[in-house]
Write an enzyme that holds these catalytic residues in place. Structure first.
Site, mmCIF file in Angstrom:
data_model
loop_
_atom_site.group_PDB
_atom_site.id
_atom_site.type_symbol
_atom_site.label_atom_id
_atom_site.label_comp_id
_atom_site.label_asym_id
_atom_site.label_seq_id
_atom_site.Cartn_x
_atom_site.Cartn_y
_atom_site.Cartn_z
ATOM 1 N N HIS A 49 42.594 17.513 67.084
ATOM 2 C CA HIS A 49 42.717 18.970 67.047
ATOM 3 C C HIS A 49 41.813 19.533 65.958
ATOM 4 O O HIS A 49 41.276 18.788 65.136
ATOM 5 C CB HIS A 49 44.177 19.388 66.799
ATOM 6 C CG HIS A 49 44.733 18.879 65.521
ATOM 7 N ND1 HIS A 49 45.582 17.798 65.451
ATOM 8 C CD2 HIS A 49 44.538 19.276 64.253
ATOM 9 C CE1 HIS A 49 45.892 17.563 64.195
ATOM 10 N NE2 HIS A 49 45.264 18.449 63.439
HETATM 11 C C1 T46 Z 1 45.872 17.543 60.428
HETATM 12 C C2 T46 Z 1 45.939 16.069 60.348
HETATM 13 C C3 T46 Z 1 45.046 15.497 59.273
HETATM 14 C C4 T46 Z 1 55.618 19.272 60.678
HETATM 15 O O1 T46 Z 1 56.787 19.555 61.028
HETATM 16 N N1 T46 Z 1 55.090 19.841 59.554
HETATM 17 C C5 T46 Z 1 53.838 19.560 59.110
HETATM 18 O O2 T46 Z 1 53.418 20.105 58.088
HETATM 19 C C6 T46 Z 1 53.039 18.643 59.869
HETATM 20 C C7 T46 Z 1 51.625 18.304 59.436
HETATM 21 C C8 T46 Z 1 53.582 18.084 60.992
HETATM 22 N N2 T46 Z 1 54.839 18.393 61.381
HETATM 23 C C9 T46 Z 1 55.398 17.757 62.575
HETATM 24 C C10 T46 Z 1 54.761 18.189 63.881
HETATM 25 C C11 T46 Z 1 54.830 16.930 64.733
HETATM 26 O O3 T46 Z 1 56.082 16.903 65.396
HETATM 27 O O4 T46 Z 1 55.156 16.345 62.465
HETATM 28 C C12 T46 Z 1 54.806 15.790 63.715
HETATM 29 C C13 T46 Z 1 53.465 15.075 63.645
HETATM 30 O O5 T46 Z 1 52.422 16.042 63.428
HETATM 31 P P1 T46 Z 1 51.010 15.967 64.179
HETATM 32 O O6 T46 Z 1 51.168 15.360 65.504
HETATM 33 O O7 T46 Z 1 50.380 17.324 64.103
HETATM 34 O O8 T46 Z 1 50.207 14.945 63.220
HETATM 35 P P2 T46 Z 1 48.662 14.565 63.237
HETATM 36 O O9 T46 Z 1 48.547 13.320 62.445
HETATM 37 O O10 T46 Z 1 48.090 14.562 64.593
HETATM 38 O O11 T46 Z 1 47.928 15.765 62.438
HETATM 39 C C14 T46 Z 1 48.259 16.055 61.087
HETATM 40 C C15 T46 Z 1 48.348 17.575 60.884
HETATM 41 O O12 T46 Z 1 49.272 18.123 61.833
HETATM 42 C C16 T46 Z 1 47.029 18.273 61.032
HETATM 43 O O13 T46 Z 1 47.116 19.585 60.532
HETATM 44 O O14 T46 Z 1 44.852 18.139 60.150
HETATM 45 O O15 T46 Z 1 47.262 15.535 60.212
#
Ligand code: T46
Length: 133
Positions: A49
């Site tokens: 993303h």
């Molecule tokens: C990014 C990369 C480097 C939350 O509830 N709060 C938060 O602050 C974050 C970051 C995530 N979440 C929840 C949302 C999802 O259910 O944690 C779960 C995993 O998040 P996500 O799938 O977005 O994780 P990544 O590793 O794909 O991405 C993250 C960040 O979301 C993003 O902003 O830049 O790490």
């Protein structure tokens, strides 16, 4: 594409190392959120993303991982493997994180609180978004 890696100042003595990070001094924005990922499974690739507004600094405080960055025109791979280096990721940048070592802890300092509406999760939408900038 310019890769901005911060080299933080370790305060070392005979006891070991300590790094302190202050907003606007060591980190170029107000820190509104900190999150970290660990126990990332073998072969897992995360991210996929971009963000419309969010700016972040990624620090692999333990272990190592790789970051794929794409600004819509160029792609680069960055390795994070030292607790004193921080990768700055600006808004409008597609990112994927992968090749996590089993002991990797990837910590992220973020300029905004969590906001799902700031995410662009579709690559074609991302390309359209950056071309219209
Ligand atoms: C990014 C990369 C480097 C939350 O509830 N709060 C938060 O602050 C974050 C970051 C995530 N979440 C929840 C949302 C999802 O259910 O944690 C779960 C995993 O998040 P996500 O799938 O977005 O994780 P990544 O590793 O794909 O991405 C993250 C960040 O979301 C993003 O902003 O830049 O790490």
């Amino acid at each position: 594409m310019l890769i901005v890696k911060y080299m933080f100042q370790p305060h070392g003595d005979e006891r070991g190392q300590l790094i302190a990070l202050e907003e606007y001094k060591d980190i170029p924005f107000q820190i509104k959120r900190v999150y970290y990922m660990y126990e990332t499974g073998e072969g897992v690739r995360r991210g996929f993303h971009a963000h419309k507004k969010l700016k972040q600094i990624l620090i692999c405080v333990h272990g190592s991982c790789k970051i794929h960055l794409d600004n819509g025109e160029e792609q680069k791979e960055v390795i994070l493997e030292k607790p004193y280096e921080g990768l700055y990721i600006d808004n409008n940048m597609w990112r994927e994180m992968y090749d996590f070592s089993p002991d990797a802890v990837l910590m992220v300092l973020a300029s905004e609180v969590y906001d799902e509406s700031d995410y662009i999760r579709n690559y074609d939408e991302f390309l359209k978004f950056v071309k219209n900038k």
